[in-house]
Design a protein around this motif. Structure first.
Motif, PDB file in Angstrom:
ATOM      1  N   ALA A  68     -20.051  39.662 -78.489  1.00  0.00           N
ATOM      2  CA  ALA A  68     -19.773  40.428 -77.288  1.00  0.00           C
ATOM      3  C   ALA A  68     -20.656  39.989 -76.132  1.00  0.00           C
ATOM      4  O   ALA A  68     -20.304  40.177 -74.977  1.00  0.00           O
ATOM      5  N   SER A  69     -21.837  39.425 -76.420  1.00  0.00           N
ATOM      6  CA  SER A  69     -22.749  39.023 -75.360  1.00  0.00           C
ATOM      7  C   SER A  69     -22.579  37.563 -74.958  1.00  0.00           C
ATOM      8  O   SER A  69     -23.273  37.084 -74.081  1.00  0.00           O
ATOM      9  N   VAL A  70     -21.653  36.859 -75.598  1.00  0.00           N
ATOM     10  CA  VAL A  70     -21.404  35.464 -75.247  1.00  0.00           C
ATOM     11  C   VAL A  70     -20.705  35.421 -73.889  1.00  0.00           C
ATOM     12  O   VAL A  70     -19.700  36.107 -73.684  1.00  0.00           O
ATOM     13  N   PRO A  71     -21.214  34.645 -72.942  1.00  0.00           N
ATOM     14  CA  PRO A  71     -20.561  34.562 -71.625  1.00  0.00           C
ATOM     15  C   PRO A  71     -19.157  33.987 -71.734  1.00  0.00           C
ATOM     16  O   PRO A  71     -18.791  33.331 -72.706  1.00  0.00           O
ATOM     17  N   GLY A  72     -18.353  34.210 -70.696  1.00  0.00           N
ATOM     18  CA  GLY A  72     -17.019  33.642 -70.651  1.00  0.00           C
ATOM     19  C   GLY A  72     -17.065  32.155 -70.321  1.00  0.00           C
ATOM     20  O   GLY A  72     -17.906  31.712 -69.524  1.00  0.00           O
ATOM     21  N   PHE A  73     -16.170  31.373 -70.917  1.00  0.00           N
ATOM     22  CA  PHE A  73     -16.141  29.930 -70.739  1.00  0.00           C
ATOM     23  C   PHE A  73     -14.792  29.459 -70.206  1.00  0.00           C
ATOM     24  O   PHE A  73     -13.778  30.153 -70.292  1.00  0.00           O
ATOM     25  N   LEU A  74     -14.806  28.245 -69.663  1.00  0.00           N
ATOM     26  CA  LEU A  74     -13.579  27.581 -69.264  1.00  0.00           C
ATOM     27  C   LEU A  74     -12.700  27.291 -70.479  1.00  0.00           C
ATOM     28  O   LEU A  74     -13.183  27.204 -71.609  1.00  0.00           O
ATOM     29  N   THR A  75     -11.405  27.116 -70.229  1.00  0.00           N
ATOM     30  CA  THR A  75     -10.488  26.585 -71.224  1.00  0.00           C
ATOM     31  C   THR A  75      -9.992  25.225 -70.730  1.00  0.00           C
ATOM     32  O   THR A  75     -10.272  24.823 -69.592  1.00  0.00           O
ATOM     33  N   GLY A  76      -9.255  24.526 -71.566  1.00  0.00           N
ATOM     34  CA  GLY A  76      -8.788  23.204 -71.179  1.00  0.00           C
ATOM     35  C   GLY A  76      -7.916  23.206 -69.938  1.00  0.00           C
ATOM     36  O   GLY A  76      -7.944  22.261 -69.137  1.00  0.00           O
ATOM     37  N   THR A  77      -7.142  24.266 -69.747  1.00  0.00           N
ATOM     38  CA  THR A  77      -6.252  24.331 -68.591  1.00  0.00           C
ATOM     39  C   THR A  77      -7.007  24.552 -67.286  1.00  0.00           C
ATOM     40  O   THR A  77      -6.416  24.427 -66.204  1.00  0.00           O
ATOM     41  N   ASP A  78      -8.296  24.879 -67.346  1.00  0.00           N
ATOM     42  CA  ASP A  78      -9.101  25.072 -66.130  1.00  0.00           C
ATOM     43  C   ASP A  78      -9.683  23.769 -65.600  1.00  0.00           C
ATOM     44  O   ASP A  78     -10.204  23.734 -64.481  1.00  0.00           O
ATOM     45  N   LEU A  79      -9.621  22.714 -66.386  1.00  0.00           N
ATOM     46  CA  LEU A  79     -10.191  21.433 -65.978  1.00  0.00           C
ATOM     47  C   LEU A  79      -9.189  20.622 -65.163  1.00  0.00           C
ATOM     48  O   LEU A  79      -7.978  20.859 -65.239  1.00  0.00           O
ATOM     49  N   PRO A  80      -9.676  19.648 -64.370  1.00  0.00           N
ATOM     50  CA  PRO A  80      -8.743  18.783 -63.634  1.00  0.00           C
ATOM     51  C   PRO A  80      -7.753  18.133 -64.593  1.00  0.00           C
ATOM     52  O   PRO A  80      -8.139  17.627 -65.647  1.00  0.00           O
ATOM     53  N   LYS A  81      -6.481  18.148 -64.238  1.00  0.00           N
ATOM     54  CA  LYS A  81      -5.460  17.622 -65.134  1.00  0.00           C
ATOM     55  C   LYS A  81      -5.643  16.127 -65.347  1.00  0.00           C
ATOM     56  O   LYS A  81      -5.874  15.374 -64.402  1.00  0.00           O
ATOM     57  N   HIS A  82      -5.538  15.728 -66.601  1.00  0.00           N
ATOM     58  CA  HIS A  82      -5.513  14.304 -66.925  1.00  0.00           C
ATOM     59  C   HIS A  82      -4.074  13.817 -66.768  1.00  0.00           C
ATOM     60  O   HIS A  82      -3.137  14.517 -67.165  1.00  0.00           O
ATOM     61  N   PRO A  83      -3.857  12.630 -66.207  1.00  0.00           N
ATOM     62  CA  PRO A  83      -2.478  12.195 -65.939  1.00  0.00           C
ATOM     63  C   PRO A  83      -1.631  11.958 -67.171  1.00  0.00           C
ATOM     64  O   PRO A  83      -0.398  12.042 -67.094  1.00  0.00           O
ATOM     65  N   THR A  84      -2.255  11.682 -68.323  1.00  0.00           N
ATOM     66  CA  THR A  84      -1.451  11.326 -69.496  1.00  0.00           C
ATOM     67  C   THR A  84      -1.852  12.054 -70.767  1.00  0.00           C
ATOM     68  O   THR A  84      -1.330  11.743 -71.835  1.00  0.00           O
ATOM     69  N   SER A  85      -2.769  13.011 -70.694  1.00  0.00           N
ATOM     70  CA  SER A  85      -3.223  13.681 -71.910  1.00  0.00           C
ATOM     71  C   SER A  85      -3.552  15.133 -71.638  1.00  0.00           C
ATOM     72  O   SER A  85      -3.995  15.494 -70.542  1.00  0.00           O
ATOM     73  N   ALA A  86      -3.358  15.957 -72.649  1.00  0.00           N
ATOM     74  CA  ALA A  86      -3.850  17.324 -72.598  1.00  0.00           C
ATOM     75  C   ALA A  86      -5.353  17.331 -72.850  1.00  0.00           C
ATOM     76  O   ALA A  86      -5.914  16.362 -73.364  1.00  0.00           O
ATOM     77  N   TRP A  87      -6.017  18.418 -72.489  1.00  0.00           N
ATOM     78  CA  TRP A  87      -7.429  18.612 -72.807  1.00  0.00           C
ATOM     79  C   TRP A  87      -7.544  19.337 -74.143  1.00  0.00           C
ATOM     80  O   TRP A  87      -6.827  20.304 -74.399  1.00  0.00           O
TER      81      TRP A  87
END
Length: 238
Positions: A68-87
């Protein structure tokens, strides 16, 4: 930077490493919404369980703090899109990664309340987010200044570990009052050039560093999209 000599930059996510990330299952993988899904989106259960809640005899540490005390983190969809691959996203994990964001790794290692999450693609692009919880907002402000100093001088300091190399840095400014973005280019003989983006920011007593890297130069770096990434990282901390 005493950790630099044991690795050649930029860091590249290998096929084996990507396999390990994918192997983490539902807790390990985030896919961009507009790309073919490879697995379910990772989530972090915010509810403390009997296994993670400290008892009266146990002093909470970075490893035993309730989820419950772990901070919130980014997910792969929050990162700049790669032109040919998912994160692909690894689990949110207590402590520092084996290889932290090299510009500010030494400063981050001085902290005790630390979590990280690593990201990769099927190619040469990778990213890392590290979050630190300080004892007070004043401490967080001071630590953010330490990280900003390290990022601003990173290219110069990096040459101390690679005297035969070349490096350059760019200050991409502050997307908001409590965030800043820097770029670092590195080059060593007989190796690929590396382009790196660093976003640092703060919300209350939480400080985060988001690093992005791939082979190439800063002209190809997705600076505008990365600025949005650090803003999203700050919004998700609490």
């Amino acid at each position: 930077m005493n950790q630099l000599r044991r690795r050649v930059l930029p860091l590249v996510i290998s096929a084996a490493a990507l396999t390990l990330l994918v192997g983490c299952g539902d807790d390990a993988v985030d896919q961009a919404a507009d790309l073919p899904a490879a697995s379910a989106t990772a989530t972090v259960d915010p509810t403390p369980t009997a296994e993670t809640t400290p008892t009266a005899e146990t002093t909470p540490t970075a490893e035993t703090t309730p989820t419950a005390s772990v901070p919130g983190f980014l997910t792969g969809t929050d990162l700049p899109k790669h032109p040919t691959s998912a994160w692909f996203a690894g689990k949110v994990t207590a402590g520092m990664p084996e290889f932290g964001p090299f510009c500010v790794e030494d400063a981050l290692k001085t902290q005790k309340k630390v979590w990280h999450r690593q990201f990769g693609t099927e190619f040469d692009t990778n990213a890392t987010q590290v979050v630190v919880r300080l004892d007070s907002e004043d401490d967080a402000i001071a630590f953010l200044d330490v990280l900003a100093h390290g990022a601003a001088l990173c290219a110069e300091d990096w040459l101390g570990g690679f005297p035969d190399g070349k490096s350059d840095s760019k200050d991409y400014g502050a997307p908001s009052a409590n965030t800043h973005v820097y770029g670092v280019w590195t080059s060593v003989p007989e190796s690929e050039d590396g382009a790196h983006l660093y976003g640092i920011g703060r919300d209350g007593n939480l400080v985060t560093v988001v690093s992005w890297g791939q082979m190439g130069n800063l002209d190809d770096a997705p600076v505008a999209a990365f600025k949005q990434t650090i803003l999203t990282a700050i919004a998700k901390l609490a």
